[in-house]
Design an enzyme around this catalytic site. Structure first.
Site, PDB file in Angstrom:
ATOM      1  N   HIS A  18      53.526 125.825  22.904  1.00 33.77           N
ATOM      2  CA  HIS A  18      54.161 124.514  23.060  1.00 33.77           C
ATOM      3  C   HIS A  18      55.441 124.638  23.895  1.00 33.77           C
ATOM      4  CE1 HIS A  18      52.267 123.547  18.903  1.00 33.77           C
ATOM      5  NE2 HIS A  18      51.582 122.887  19.819  1.00 33.77           N
ATOM      6  N   LYS A  42      44.683 115.361  10.477  1.00 35.25           N
ATOM      7  CA  LYS A  42      45.361 116.490   9.826  1.00 35.25           C
ATOM      8  C   LYS A  42      46.133 115.967   8.616  1.00 35.25           C
ATOM      9  CE  LYS A  42      45.684 119.067  14.151  1.00 35.25           C
ATOM     10  NZ  LYS A  42      46.539 119.543  15.252  1.00 35.25           N
ATOM     11  N   ARG A  92      43.869 124.253  26.708  1.00 39.33           N
ATOM     12  CA  ARG A  92      43.774 125.704  26.537  1.00 39.33           C
ATOM     13  C   ARG A  92      42.410 126.232  26.958  1.00 39.33           C
ATOM     14  NH1 ARG A  92      45.538 125.382  20.491  1.00 39.33           N
ATOM     15  NH2 ARG A  92      44.073 123.720  20.867  1.00 39.33           N
ATOM     16  N   SER A 130      48.927 126.128  16.324  1.00 39.32           N
ATOM     17  CA  SER A 130      49.719 126.100  15.091  1.00 39.32           C
ATOM     18  C   SER A 130      48.881 126.560  13.907  1.00 39.32           C
ATOM     19  CB  SER A 130      50.243 124.681  14.828  1.00 39.32           C
ATOM     20  OG  SER A 130      51.051 124.254  15.882  1.00 39.32           O
TER      21      SER A 130
HETATM   22  O1  PNS Z   1      48.792 118.450  18.163  1.00 39.43           O
HETATM   23  P1  PNS Z   1      47.664 117.486  17.907  1.00 39.43           P
HETATM   24  O2  PNS Z   1      47.443 117.270  16.428  1.00 39.43           O
HETATM   25  O3  PNS Z   1      46.377 117.892  18.603  1.00 39.43           O
HETATM   26  O4  PNS Z   1      48.101 116.097  18.567  1.00 39.43           O
HETATM   27  C1  PNS Z   1      47.295 114.948  18.442  1.00 39.43           C
HETATM   28  C2  PNS Z   1      48.174 113.697  18.573  1.00 39.43           C
HETATM   29  C3  PNS Z   1      49.242 113.707  17.485  1.00 39.43           C
HETATM   30  C4  PNS Z   1      48.827 113.685  19.928  1.00 39.43           C
HETATM   31  C5  PNS Z   1      47.249 112.445  18.418  1.00 39.43           C
HETATM   32  O5  PNS Z   1      46.617 112.475  17.166  1.00 39.43           O
HETATM   33  C6  PNS Z   1      48.036 111.149  18.598  1.00 39.43           C
HETATM   34  O6  PNS Z   1      48.227 110.712  19.718  1.00 39.43           O
HETATM   35  N1  PNS Z   1      48.511 110.555  17.477  1.00 39.43           N
HETATM   36  C7  PNS Z   1      49.290 109.332  17.502  1.00 39.43           C
HETATM   37  C8  PNS Z   1      48.451 108.138  17.046  1.00 39.43           C
HETATM   38  C9  PNS Z   1      47.585 107.629  18.198  1.00 39.43           C
HETATM   39  O7  PNS Z   1      48.062 107.037  19.127  1.00 39.43           O
HETATM   40  N2  PNS Z   1      46.274 107.897  18.083  1.00 39.43           N
HETATM   41  C10 PNS Z   1      45.313 107.461  19.078  1.00 39.43           C
HETATM   42  C11 PNS Z   1      45.100 108.494  20.145  1.00 39.43           C
HETATM   43  S1  PNS Z   1      43.782 107.959  21.212  1.00 39.43           S
END
Ligand code: PNS
Length: 163
Positions: A18, A42, A92, A130
C-alpha cells in the site's frame, strides 16, 4: 486546478505494498487522500477505522500532499464531495482484475466525474496483502518484510500470541 486522487481500501493493516502505491500516486497527483473505507464483504476487521487511519498517518511520513480520511459510505459520494478526479487502485495479479474491473465500471456508472487509475504493484509486493500479513502474524511469523517498521509493534501486539 488541484488534481485530487482518492486511494480507497480496507488497509487492515496498511502494508509496504500500500505504501508503495501511496508514494507513487503522490507523485502523479497534487493531493492524494488515502480513504479507509468499508468493504461489506469483510466483516471481521482486526483494527478499527480510527486505528487504521492513525497507522497510515504514521507511515506516510513526509509525503506532504497525502492525507488520510475515513468513510463508511459509498466511495463515489466521497470522491464527488472532495472534487477528486481519480480513484487510485492497485493491481497485483490477473486474479485482481475481474473484481477491480467490475468496481471501476460500477463507480463510473454511479459517478462519471472521476476515472479509476490502476497502478501495478512492484514485483516484490505481488503476493502481499493485509490478510497474508494478518495470517502470518497470528501464527507468530516474521512480518517485518511486509509492513512498515513504525507499525510492526501494533500488529504484533494485536495478533501474535504469547507463548
Ligand atoms: O482493500 P479492499 O477491501 O479491497 O477495498 C475495497 C473497497 C473498500 C475500496 C470497496 O469495498 C469500496 O469501494 N467500498 C466503499 C463502498 C462502495 O462504494 N462500494 C461500491 C464499490 S463498486
Amino acid at each position: 486546478m488541484n488534481r485530487i486522487a482518492v486511494y480507497p481500501g480496507s488497509f487492515d493493516p496498511v502494508t509496504l505494498g500500500h505504501l508503495d502505491i501511496i508514494t507513487r500516486a503522490s507523485q502523479l497527483f497534487d493531493e492524494v487522500i488515502v480513504l479507509v473505507s468499508k468493504n461489506i464483504m469483510k466483516t471481521n476487521s482486526c483494527f478499527t477505522y480510527i486505528e487504521r487511519k492513525q497507522m497510515i498517518e504514521r507511515v506516510i511520513g513526509n509525503l506532504s500532499n497525502v492525507k488520510v480520511d475515513i468513510s463508511d459510505g459509498l466511495l463515489v459520494d466521497y470522491v464527488k464531495n472532495v472534487n477528486a478526479i481519480a480513484i487510485v487502485k492497485c493491481l497485483r495479479a490477473v486474479s485482481d482484475f475481474e473484481y477491480e474491473f467490475q468496481m471501476a465500471l460500477a463507480n463510473k456508472k454511479l459517478y462519471d466525474g472521476a476515472e479509476t487509475v490502476f497502478l501495478t504493484t512492484t514485483a516484490e509486493n505481488m503476493y502481499l496483502s493485509s490478510s497474508v500479513v494478518r495470517q502470518i502474524a497470528s501464527f507468530n511469523g516474521d512480518i517485518s518484510h511486509f509492513v512498515p517498521n513504525d507499525i510492526l509493534p501494533d500488529i504484533e501486539k494485536r495478533l501474535m500470541t504469547k507463548e
